[in-house]
Design a protein around this motif. Structure first.
Motif, short mmCIF file in Angstrom:
data_model
loop_
_atom_site.label_atom_id
_atom_site.label_comp_id
_atom_site.label_asym_id
_atom_site.label_seq_id
_atom_site.Cartn_x
_atom_site.Cartn_y
_atom_site.Cartn_z
N UNK A 98 9.81 2.67 -1.38
CA UNK A 98 9.68 1.11 -0.87
C UNK A 98 10.66 0.48 -1.78
N UNK A 99 11.24 -0.62 -1.53
CA UNK A 99 12.06 -1.52 -2.37
C UNK A 99 11.48 -2.43 -3.35
N UNK A 100 11.70 -2.91 -4.14
CA UNK A 100 11.02 -3.94 -4.75
C UNK A 100 10.90 -5.15 -3.95
N UNK A 101 9.77 -5.88 -3.67
CA UNK A 101 9.60 -7.03 -2.72
C UNK A 101 8.99 -6.60 -1.63
N UNK A 102 8.93 -5.25 -1.32
CA UNK A 102 8.74 -4.86 -0.04
C UNK A 102 7.22 -4.61 0.15
N UNK A 103 6.63 -3.99 1.22
CA UNK A 103 5.25 -4.03 1.61
C UNK A 103 4.79 -2.57 2.01
N UNK A 104 3.47 -2.11 1.60
CA UNK A 104 2.95 -0.96 2.22
C UNK A 104 1.52 -1.14 2.65
N UNK A 105 1.06 -0.27 3.38
CA UNK A 105 -0.47 -0.55 3.49
C UNK A 105 -0.89 1.11 3.65
N UNK A 106 -1.79 1.35 2.50
CA UNK A 106 -2.54 2.33 2.37
C UNK A 106 -3.70 2.32 3.28
N UNK A 107 -4.12 3.39 3.62
CA UNK A 107 -5.32 3.99 4.61
C UNK A 107 -6.14 5.00 3.79
N UNK A 108 -7.68 4.86 3.74
CA UNK A 108 -8.52 5.85 3.37
C UNK A 108 -9.47 6.14 4.35
N UNK A 109 -9.54 7.26 4.97
CA UNK A 109 -10.25 7.48 5.94
C UNK A 109 -11.42 8.28 5.44
N UNK A 110 -12.52 7.93 5.60
CA UNK A 110 -13.66 8.60 5.10
C UNK A 110 -14.53 9.32 6.10
N UNK A 111 -15.14 10.37 5.65
CA UNK A 111 -16.09 11.17 6.62
C UNK A 111 -17.16 11.92 5.82
N UNK A 112 -18.09 12.50 6.65
CA UNK A 112 -19.12 13.12 5.90
C UNK A 112 -20.42 12.50 5.89
#
Length: 117
Positions: A12-26
């Motif tokens: 992503x370019x500076x100033x942009x956005x991202x959304x990380x996800x973490x799926x948990x199981x077990x």
């Protein structure tokens, strides 16, 4: 045993956005587990980014990301998110999800985030 799988990284370019996800199981429920995000840049040690406990009432952030990143969780989906806004080149790193009670016992494999200037 808890398995964690991160997703959402990218370029992503500076100033942009991202959304990380973490799926948990077990486990039948992870609501009692603290969930955290950490990151490791090339040549640097892994560092804390953000954490969330309980149903989301308790959050904590590294000073470097306060006001730009937001951690949240969807207990029904056993998923934790990291919304990253106003990204900077210095945010470039591999981002890891972690969980545990009292200490972070479980870690994901990481997802790369690259911020171009």
């Amino acid at each position: 045993q808890v398995q964690l799988v991160e997703s959402g990284g990218g370029l992503v370019q500076a100033g942009g956005s991202l959304r990380l996800s973490c799926a948990a199981s077990g486990r039948s429920t992870l609501s009692s587990y603290a969930m955290g995000w950490f990151r490791q840049a090339p040549g640097k040690e892994r560092e804390f980014v953000a954490s969330i406990r309980g149903s989301g009432a308790y959050t904590n952030y590294a000073d470097s990301v306060k006001g730009r990143f937001t951690i949240s969780r969807d207990s029904a989906k056993n998923t934790v998110y990291l919304q990253m806004n106003s990204l900077k080149p210095e945010d470039t790193a591999v981002y890891y999800c972690a969980s545990g009670i009292g200490t972070y016992n479980y870690w994901g494999q990481g997802t790369q985030v690259t911020v171009s200037s």
